[in-house]
Write an enzyme that holds these catalytic residues in place. Structure first.
Site, PDB file in Angstrom:
ATOM      1  N   ARG A 115       1.195  10.943   4.500  1.00 37.96           N
ATOM      2  CA  ARG A 115       1.388  10.333   3.306  1.00 37.96           C
ATOM      3  C   ARG A 115       1.665  11.136   2.070  1.00 37.96           C
ATOM      4  NH1 ARG A 115      -2.030   4.810   3.365  1.00 37.96           N
ATOM      5  NH2 ARG A 115      -1.390   5.153   5.636  1.00 37.96           N
TER       6      ARG A 115
ATOM      7  N   SER B 198       2.217   1.890   3.541  1.00 38.46           N
ATOM      8  CA  SER B 198       1.462   1.085   3.775  1.00 38.46           C
ATOM      9  C   SER B 198       0.923   0.468   2.326  1.00 38.46           C
ATOM     10  CB  SER B 198       0.116   1.788   4.261  1.00 38.46           C
ATOM     11  OG  SER B 198      -0.805   0.797   4.742  1.00 38.46           O
ATOM     12  N   HIS B 199      -0.374   0.560   1.996  1.00 37.16           N
ATOM     13  CA  HIS B 199      -0.774  -0.199   0.921  1.00 37.16           C
ATOM     14  C   HIS B 199      -0.811   0.645  -0.332  1.00 37.16           C
ATOM     15  CE1 HIS B 199      -4.366   1.389   2.677  1.00 37.16           C
ATOM     16  NE2 HIS B 199      -4.706   1.488   1.452  1.00 37.16           N
TER      17      HIS B 199
ATOM     18  N   LYS C 288       3.734   6.918  10.340  1.00 37.42           N
ATOM     19  CA  LYS C 288       2.854   6.441  11.265  1.00 37.42           C
ATOM     20  C   LYS C 288       3.670   6.701  12.668  1.00 37.42           C
ATOM     21  CE  LYS C 288       0.158   3.057   8.591  1.00 37.42           C
ATOM     22  NZ  LYS C 288      -0.029   1.850   8.444  1.00 37.42           N
TER      23      LYS C 288
ATOM     24  N   ASP D 143      -0.753  -6.560   4.085  1.00 38.75           N
ATOM     25  CA  ASP D 143      -0.499  -5.499   3.407  1.00 38.75           C
ATOM     26  C   ASP D 143       1.038  -4.996   3.609  1.00 38.75           C
ATOM     27  OD1 ASP D 143      -0.283  -4.350   5.968  1.00 38.75           O
ATOM     28  OD2 ASP D 143      -1.375  -2.601   5.342  1.00 38.75           O
TER      29      ASP D 143
ATOM     30  N   ASP E  38       3.023  -2.996   4.987  1.00 36.44           N
ATOM     31  CA  ASP E  38       3.665  -2.740   6.140  1.00 36.44           C
ATOM     32  C   ASP E  38       3.275  -3.886   7.402  1.00 36.44           C
ATOM     33  OD1 ASP E  38       1.435  -1.386   6.566  1.00 36.44           O
ATOM     34  OD2 ASP E  38       2.182  -0.115   8.029  1.00 36.44           O
TER      35      ASP E  38
ATOM     36  N   ASP F  41       0.420  -4.389   9.053  1.00 36.81           N
ATOM     37  CA  ASP F  41      -0.300  -4.048  10.194  1.00 36.81           C
ATOM     38  C   ASP F  41      -1.892  -4.455   9.766  1.00 36.81           C
ATOM     39  OD1 ASP F  41      -1.260  -1.799   8.450  1.00 36.81           O
ATOM     40  OD2 ASP F  41      -0.445  -0.476   9.922  1.00 36.81           O
ATOM     41  N   ARG F  42      -2.032  -4.785   8.509  1.00 34.64           N
ATOM     42  CA  ARG F  42      -3.450  -5.261   8.028  1.00 34.64           C
ATOM     43  C   ARG F  42      -3.483  -7.011   7.349  1.00 34.64           C
ATOM     44  NH1 ARG F  42      -6.310  -2.602   4.254  1.00 34.64           N
ATOM     45  NH2 ARG F  42      -4.706  -2.094   2.876  1.00 34.64           N
TER      46      ARG F  42
ATOM     47  N   HIS G  24      -7.359  -4.415   9.843  1.00 34.60           N
ATOM     48  CA  HIS G  24      -6.398  -3.883  11.008  1.00 34.60           C
ATOM     49  C   HIS G  24      -7.341  -4.640  12.067  1.00 34.60           C
ATOM     50  CE1 HIS G  24      -4.122  -0.364   9.633  1.00 34.60           C
ATOM     51  NE2 HIS G  24      -5.091  -0.131   9.018  1.00 34.60           N
TER      52      HIS G  24
END
Length: 461
Positions: free
Chosen positions: A16, A105-106, A115, A238, A240, A242-243, A325
């Protein structure tokens, strides 16, 4: 040809950085060359690539694909979508041996990252550090290959919808202008009941609120929607997808470890005695609940890649983190998918015969702190934890050192651990009374002071 990455970009679970400062097209190309080389050396020939809704994502995707192709790796380009859609593609496409999602992501809008998954397992830690060493040495294979486009969104959404119960629910969905939006729009058309959507238009500037459902201020719009429409519950995602974040019909936040109590009851009904994994930040109430339901609670290290690896090792059907997650191997693939987790919340409520609000209301009220994060020099953060563990050991304290120091006392527990992704220490405490919580915080402060630190302002993610 060689390449040197910015030292802050290669992290424990993913890569990142800040676009134009610590991350750019040449980094994406080098990641493609490095990952492609690892894939070829593992006997693979083809990778799937997807990206989130950030402004910089298409530029990085183009460079990444070029890097993979220059290793002789063919690429299936699945386009924009949530990270779980990329994991899904990697899991179900027969000839695909690895996958990369371009996502920040966030993180704030000017960040982006990657990822990765290789041959069905997370690519993290030493794997990521190896990409840096390979780039610096120019240790890359060469070849020629091609790329093809594949629209897998409808197939992915249909697979998620398979988990839905027949019972109709009234639900609010907040995509936060992240990459999950288009998938959610398609999904709700396949679900029974009444569904109200917020911010499903993908916008990499995140104009409405930041896409991090673990921060209560980002759930205010969803709480207002659920209250106005008198909905059963609400879910948020979030950047992307995944959360997951969730609120019940009364607007109460259902934290990650509380969602896990609901999912655990559902899964253990089907798989009695199963091992259920949660991270060290999770409430003691979760571990106690898993045990009371006849399951085997396992506390493990924070980090989606670490949890996925532990699930494979133990054969666990369900795992989850405080951060939202949630990993279902039960009737699914074992990766973290917030959209699937939202549907499983409907399914659990229907199967258990109780509303989400009732399930949340039945949980014990623990008094706990949010996750506190404070800056500490990168060179000191792990050393401080070692010093704390040594002192606690000398005192004969009741300590779990799975990931930092989690200390059990008659008042409750406190945690101090080093973040794997930032120059911060993370602290959390939970007690059955306010006075008990004060005593736990005093213990954290005493340990920090003994290592020459003090608990400063909590810093952002």
């Amino acid at each position: 040809m060689t390449h040197v990455f910015h030292p802050t970009s290669l992290r424990e679970y993913d890569i990142r950085g800040i676009i134009g400062e610590t991350l750019g097209a040449e980094d994406a190309y080098a990641i493609g060359r490095g990952f492609g080389t690892c894939l070829v050396r593992a006997g693979g020939k083809k990778a799937a690539v997807g990206y989130d809704g950030r402004v910089s994502s298409p530029m990085l995707e183009e460079a990444l694909v070029r890097g993979l192709n220059d290793c002789g790796v063919d690429v299936v380009r699945i386009g924009m979508g949530p990270t779980p859609m990329l994991y899904y593609a990697e899991a179900i496409l027969d000839d695909v041996d690895g996958g990369i999602e371009i996502t920040g992501s966030h993180n704030p809008a000017n960040y982006n990252g990657f990822k990765m998954v290789l041959q069905g397992r997370p690519f993290f830690g030493a794997d990521i550090q190896k990409l840096g060493a390979m780039a610096a040495a120019g240790d890359w294979v060469s070849g020629t290959a091609s790329s093809e486009h594949l629209d897998i969104l409808d197939q992915y959404v249909a697979r998620v919808a398979q988990a839905a119960p027949d019972k109709p629910f009234r639900i609010g969905w907040d995509a936060g202008n992240g990459a999950a939006g288009p998938a959610i729009e398609k999904l709700v058309k396949m679900l029974p009941g009444e569904h109200h959507l917020l911010f499903v238009d993908v916008d990499g500037q995140f104009p409405n609120h930041h896409p991090d459902p673990t921060d209560p201020k980002n759930l205010v719009d969803l709480q207002r929607l659920v209250a106005e429409k008198k909905l059963d519950f609400g879910v948020a995602f979030d950047g992307d997808g995944d959360r997951i974040g969730a609120i019940d019909g009364e607007g109460r936040i259902i934290w990650g470890d509380q969602l896990m109590q609901i999912y655990a009851e559902d899964v253990l009904g089907d798989v009695p005695g199963a091992t259920i994994i949660a991270d060290v930040k999770a409430s003691q109430a979760l571990y106690d609940r898993i045990a009371a339901l006849g399951g085997n609670p396992l506390m493990w290290k924070t980090g989606h890649s670490l949890i996925k690896s532990k699930m494979k090792e133990t054969g666990s059907p369900l795992a989850g983190e405080m951060s939202g997650h949630i990993f279902f191997k039960h009737e699914y693939y074992g990766f973290d998918d917030a959209i699937y987790a939202a549907v499983r919340l409907m399914a659990a409520s229907a199967k258990l015969g109780k509303s989400v609000t009732e399930l949340r209301g039945a949980m014990p009220d623990m008094i706990n702190t949010p996750e506190m994060r404070f800056q500490v020099d990168e060179s000191r953060k792990f050393a401080v934890i070692d010093e704390v563990l040594a002192r606690l050991s000398a005192e004969g304290a009741d300590v779990n050192n799975t990931d930092g120091a989690r200390v059990n006392t008659p008042d409750g527990w406190w945690l101090l651990r080093a973040s794997n992704t930032q120059d911060v220490l993370v602290a959390r405490a939970e007690a059955s009374s306010e006075a008990g919580l004060d005593r736990l915080m005093a213990q954290i402060d005493a340990q920090l002071a003994a290592s020459g630190l003090e608990r400063g302002e909590t810093v952002g993610h």
